[in-house]
Design an enzyme around this catalytic site. Structure first.
Site, PDB file in Angstrom:
ATOM      1  N   ASP A  97       0.787  -1.243   0.000  1.00 54.83           N
ATOM      2  CA  ASP A  97       0.000   0.000   0.000  1.00 54.83           C
ATOM      3  C   ASP A  97       0.820   1.294   0.000  1.00 54.83           C
ATOM      4  O   ASP A  97       0.444   2.264   0.680  1.00 54.83           O
ATOM      5  CB  ASP A  97      -0.956   0.013   1.202  1.00 54.83           C
ATOM      6  CG  ASP A  97      -1.969  -1.124   1.163  1.00 54.83           C
ATOM      7  OD1 ASP A  97      -1.919  -1.931   0.231  1.00 54.83           O
ATOM      8  OD2 ASP A  97      -2.807  -1.197   2.083  1.00 54.83           O
ATOM      9  N   GLU A 150      -4.679  -0.874  -1.374  1.00 56.09           N
ATOM     10  CA  GLU A 150      -5.993  -0.935  -0.735  1.00 56.09           C
ATOM     11  C   GLU A 150      -6.950  -0.027  -1.508  1.00 56.09           C
ATOM     12  O   GLU A 150      -6.610   1.125  -1.803  1.00 56.09           O
ATOM     13  CB  GLU A 150      -5.910  -0.453   0.722  1.00 56.09           C
ATOM     14  CG  GLU A 150      -7.268  -0.480   1.423  1.00 56.09           C
ATOM     15  CD  GLU A 150      -7.214  -0.023   2.892  1.00 56.09           C
ATOM     16  OE1 GLU A 150      -6.112   0.115   3.442  1.00 56.09           O
ATOM     17  OE2 GLU A 150      -8.305   0.191   3.449  1.00 56.09           O
ATOM     18  N   LYS A 160      -6.685  -4.991  -3.101  1.00 54.21           N
ATOM     19  CA  LYS A 160      -7.341  -5.611  -1.954  1.00 54.21           C
ATOM     20  C   LYS A 160      -8.379  -4.659  -1.367  1.00 54.21           C
ATOM     21  O   LYS A 160      -8.132  -3.463  -1.237  1.00 54.21           O
ATOM     22  CB  LYS A 160      -6.298  -6.006  -0.897  1.00 54.21           C
ATOM     23  CG  LYS A 160      -5.482  -4.852  -0.339  1.00 54.21           C
ATOM     24  CD  LYS A 160      -4.333  -5.382   0.502  1.00 54.21           C
ATOM     25  CE  LYS A 160      -3.538  -4.318   1.200  1.00 54.21           C
ATOM     26  NZ  LYS A 160      -4.235  -3.545   2.212  1.00 54.21           N
ATOM     27  N   LYS A 192      -7.714  -4.580   4.824  1.00 52.34           N
ATOM     28  CA  LYS A 192      -6.397  -4.257   5.369  1.00 52.34           C
ATOM     29  C   LYS A 192      -5.417  -5.390   5.081  1.00 52.34           C
ATOM     30  O   LYS A 192      -4.245  -5.154   4.830  1.00 52.34           O
ATOM     31  CB  LYS A 192      -6.484  -3.981   6.871  1.00 52.34           C
ATOM     32  CG  LYS A 192      -7.488  -2.883   7.257  1.00 52.34           C
ATOM     33  CD  LYS A 192      -7.252  -1.586   6.541  1.00 52.34           C
ATOM     34  CE  LYS A 192      -8.275  -0.527   6.958  1.00 52.34           C
ATOM     35  NZ  LYS A 192      -8.227   0.658   6.066  1.00 52.34           N
ATOM     36  N   VAL A 237       3.055   0.214   4.323  1.00 56.19           N
ATOM     37  CA  VAL A 237       2.314   0.978   5.335  1.00 56.19           C
ATOM     38  C   VAL A 237       0.916   0.394   5.559  1.00 56.19           C
ATOM     39  O   VAL A 237       0.357  -0.229   4.661  1.00 56.19           O
ATOM     40  CB  VAL A 237       2.178   2.449   4.901  1.00 56.19           C
ATOM     41  CG1 VAL A 237       3.539   3.075   4.779  1.00 56.19           C
ATOM     42  CG2 VAL A 237       1.410   2.620   3.596  1.00 56.19           C
ATOM     43  N   CYS A 271      -2.239  -2.366   7.878  1.00 56.30           N
ATOM     44  CA  CYS A 271      -2.183  -3.304   6.752  1.00 56.30           C
ATOM     45  C   CYS A 271      -0.984  -4.236   6.807  1.00 56.30           C
ATOM     46  O   CYS A 271      -1.069  -5.390   6.381  1.00 56.30           O
ATOM     47  CB  CYS A 271      -2.239  -2.544   5.436  1.00 56.30           C
ATOM     48  SG  CYS A 271      -3.835  -1.734   5.199  1.00 56.30           S
ATOM     49  N   GLN A 327       7.744 -13.406  21.889  1.00 55.10           N
ATOM     50  CA  GLN A 327       7.302 -14.786  22.129  1.00 55.10           C
ATOM     51  C   GLN A 327       7.920 -15.756  21.120  1.00 55.10           C
ATOM     52  O   GLN A 327       7.241 -16.615  20.547  1.00 55.10           O
ATOM     53  CB  GLN A 327       5.771 -14.880  22.078  1.00 55.10           C
ATOM     54  CG  GLN A 327       5.080 -13.942  23.064  1.00 55.10           C
ATOM     55  CD  GLN A 327       3.582 -14.119  23.044  1.00 55.10           C
ATOM     56  OE1 GLN A 327       3.073 -15.109  23.572  1.00 55.10           O
ATOM     57  NE2 GLN A 327       2.897 -13.180  22.429  1.00 55.10           N
TER      58      GLN A 327
HETATM   59  N1  TIU Z   1      -2.751   0.403   4.271  1.00 49.46           N
HETATM   60  C1  TIU Z   1      -3.197   0.724   5.476  1.00 49.46           C
HETATM   61  O1  TIU Z   1      -2.522   0.582   6.480  1.00 49.46           O
HETATM   62  N2  TIU Z   1      -4.472   1.268   5.556  1.00 49.46           N
HETATM   63  C2  TIU Z   1      -4.886   2.119   6.531  1.00 49.46           C
HETATM   64  O2  TIU Z   1      -6.011   2.550   6.538  1.00 49.46           O
HETATM   65  N3  TIU Z   1      -3.958   2.468   7.481  1.00 49.46           N
HETATM   66  C3  TIU Z   1      -4.107   3.377   8.469  1.00 49.46           C
HETATM   67  O3  TIU Z   1      -3.230   3.463   9.316  1.00 49.46           O
HETATM   68  N4  TIU Z   1      -5.166   4.168   8.485  1.00 49.46           N
END
Ligand code: TIU
Length: 220
Positions: free
Chosen positions: A25, A73, A130, A133, A158, A163, A203
């Site tokens: 993303d 996304e 996608k 998330k 990110v 995600c 863990q």
């Molecule tokens: N790609 C992803 O992480 N989508 C989000 O909406 N992330 C946020 O932190 N909002």
């Protein structure tokens, strides 16, 4: 040929031919001003810092001819694949599907939905669109990885606790070994970044491994 690199919680061993670089993303909607991330109230600056280190890993991975997979996304223009709960969440004045400075927010085909120029996919690199998330839910990622004989994932992108985490958890439950590159994943929230990385390697590596990208670049 197997490679082993230092990582948390212990060394990570992988076969490059059975490993994909996953770039999650890195869309204008999350890293550019005027996108979805900023409309959610976030400062996008920490995410923009990821473009350079991800670019270095991408260049090294491409130079070896290894598999790169990008994700985005977003939703169909008619939003028929967007759960009403996701549309309503946040009570935003401008939200998913609405016109924003970068086009309709998180809608496929719009400027903001696409990947930043610096990390633009090559024609031979699969792009996974996608609706959620996670990168596995409602996508063909499992099939693509199976057809290529992929068992391990190098994870970048990110946001770390959203995600990236959802994808790593999905991948872990499907039997993939995930190495998350600590300087190639980012969050709008420093405290979430730190906790999310700890949660992966804690863990005994409950979800996978964590290492800085230099350790990977030392060997590939
Ligand atoms: N790609 C992803 O992480 N989508 C989000 O909406 N992330 C946020 O932190 N909002």
């Amino acid at each position: 040929m197997l490679y082993t690199i230092p990582a948390e919680p212990y060394e990570f061993t992988f076969d490059p031919a059975a490993t994909a670089l996953l770039i999650i993303d890195m869309q204008r909607d999350f890293v550019d001003s005027g996108g979805f991330g900023e409309l959610l109230g976030n400062d996008v600056a920490p995410l923009r810092e990821l473009i350079a280190p991800i670019g270095r890993v991408l260049a090294a991975w491409r130079a070896r001819g290894l598999l790169v997979i990008h994700t985005r996304e977003g939703h169909r223009p008619d939003l028929s694949d967007c759960p009403p709960a996701k549309l309503a969440r946040g009570k935003l004045e401008i939200g998913i599907g609405d016109q924003g400075p970068l086009g309709r927010i998180l809608v496929r085909g719009e400027w903001g939905h696409d990947i930043v120029d610096q990390l633009r996919p090559l024609p031979n690199e699969p792009v996974i669109d996608k609706p959620g998330k996670g990168s596995f839910y409602a996508t063909d990622l499992s099939g693509i990885l199976a057809h290529r004989g992929i068992h391990s994932l190098i994870v970048t992108g990110v946001t770390t606790e959203v995600c990236v985490h959802t994808t790593v958890r999905e991948a872990n439950d499907r039997g993939f070994e995930c190495l998350v590159l600590s300087d190639c994943v980012g969050s709008y929230f420093p405290e979430f970044q730190a906790a999310a990385l700890k949660m992966i390697a804690a863990q005994g590596g409950i979800f996978g491994w964590v290492a800085p990208s230099e350790r990977l670049l030392d060997v590939v």
